[in-house]
Design a protein around this motif. Structure first.
Motif, mmCIF file in Angstrom:
data_model
loop_
_atom_site.group_PDB
_atom_site.id
_atom_site.type_symbol
_atom_site.label_atom_id
_atom_site.label_comp_id
_atom_site.label_asym_id
_atom_site.label_seq_id
_atom_site.Cartn_x
_atom_site.Cartn_y
_atom_site.Cartn_z
ATOM 1 N N GLU A 1 0.817 -1.187 0.072
ATOM 2 C CA GLU A 1 -0.006 -0.036 0.053
ATOM 3 C C GLU A 1 0.939 1.373 0.159
ATOM 4 N N LEU B 1 1.142 4.129 -5.090
ATOM 5 C CA LEU B 1 1.118 5.345 -5.755
ATOM 6 C C LEU B 1 2.348 5.799 -6.319
ATOM 7 N N LEU C 1 -6.509 0.192 -3.138
ATOM 8 C CA LEU C 1 -5.787 1.340 -3.894
ATOM 9 C C LEU C 1 -5.615 1.016 -5.251
#
Length: 135
Positions: free
Chosen positions: A48, A52, A85
């Motif tokens: 996690e 991104l 995510l």
């Protein structure tokens, strides 16, 4: 009379059972002049904190290349928010695909599942961190 043959199917996370020899529907012949499709397989387990950054850095590189890409994240039974995510990223980017394994099979099995579910003419394996492979 020969006994009927059976094929072994495996359930892979949220996906219906698939035959290990089945070719993904997306895998097809390229049209003339169409660039090759490259699959980037990303095994992940509890990533996690890195997802991104991976999306940003990988996106910058892929956008600069003259190929079509699919990014296949193979979630090896993450216990954090990796799956949610990645699913959100896949909804926003049509190149993204998500495959969740039903339990922790190890990075090597994640890579193998990625190869089996890739639609690309070629496959690249990208490791988000080095913690997942054994020496």
């Amino acid at each position: 009379m020969a006994p009927p043959t059976t094929s072994k199917a495996a359930t892979v996370g949220d996906f219906p059972p698939v035959n290990s020899t089945q070719i993904p529907e997306e895998r097809r012949e390229r049209r003339p002049g169409e660039p090759p499709l490259i699959t980037v397989v990303v095994p992940a387990r509890d990533e996690e904190a890195n997802v991104l950054r991976l999306r940003e850095e990988l996106g910058q590189v892929l956008d600069s290349l003259p190929y079509r890409f699919e990014i296949l994240v193979v979630d090896n039974d993450s216990r954090d928010g990796t799956g949610e995510l990645v699913k959100a990223i896949c909804r926003a980017d049509p190149r993204g695909k998500y495959l969740r394994l039903s339990r922790n099979f190890g990075a090597e099995a994640s890579i193998s599942a990625g190869y089996s579910h890739s639609a690309g003419d070629a496959v690249i394996v990208s490791m988000p961190t080095c913690k997942t492979l054994r020496p």
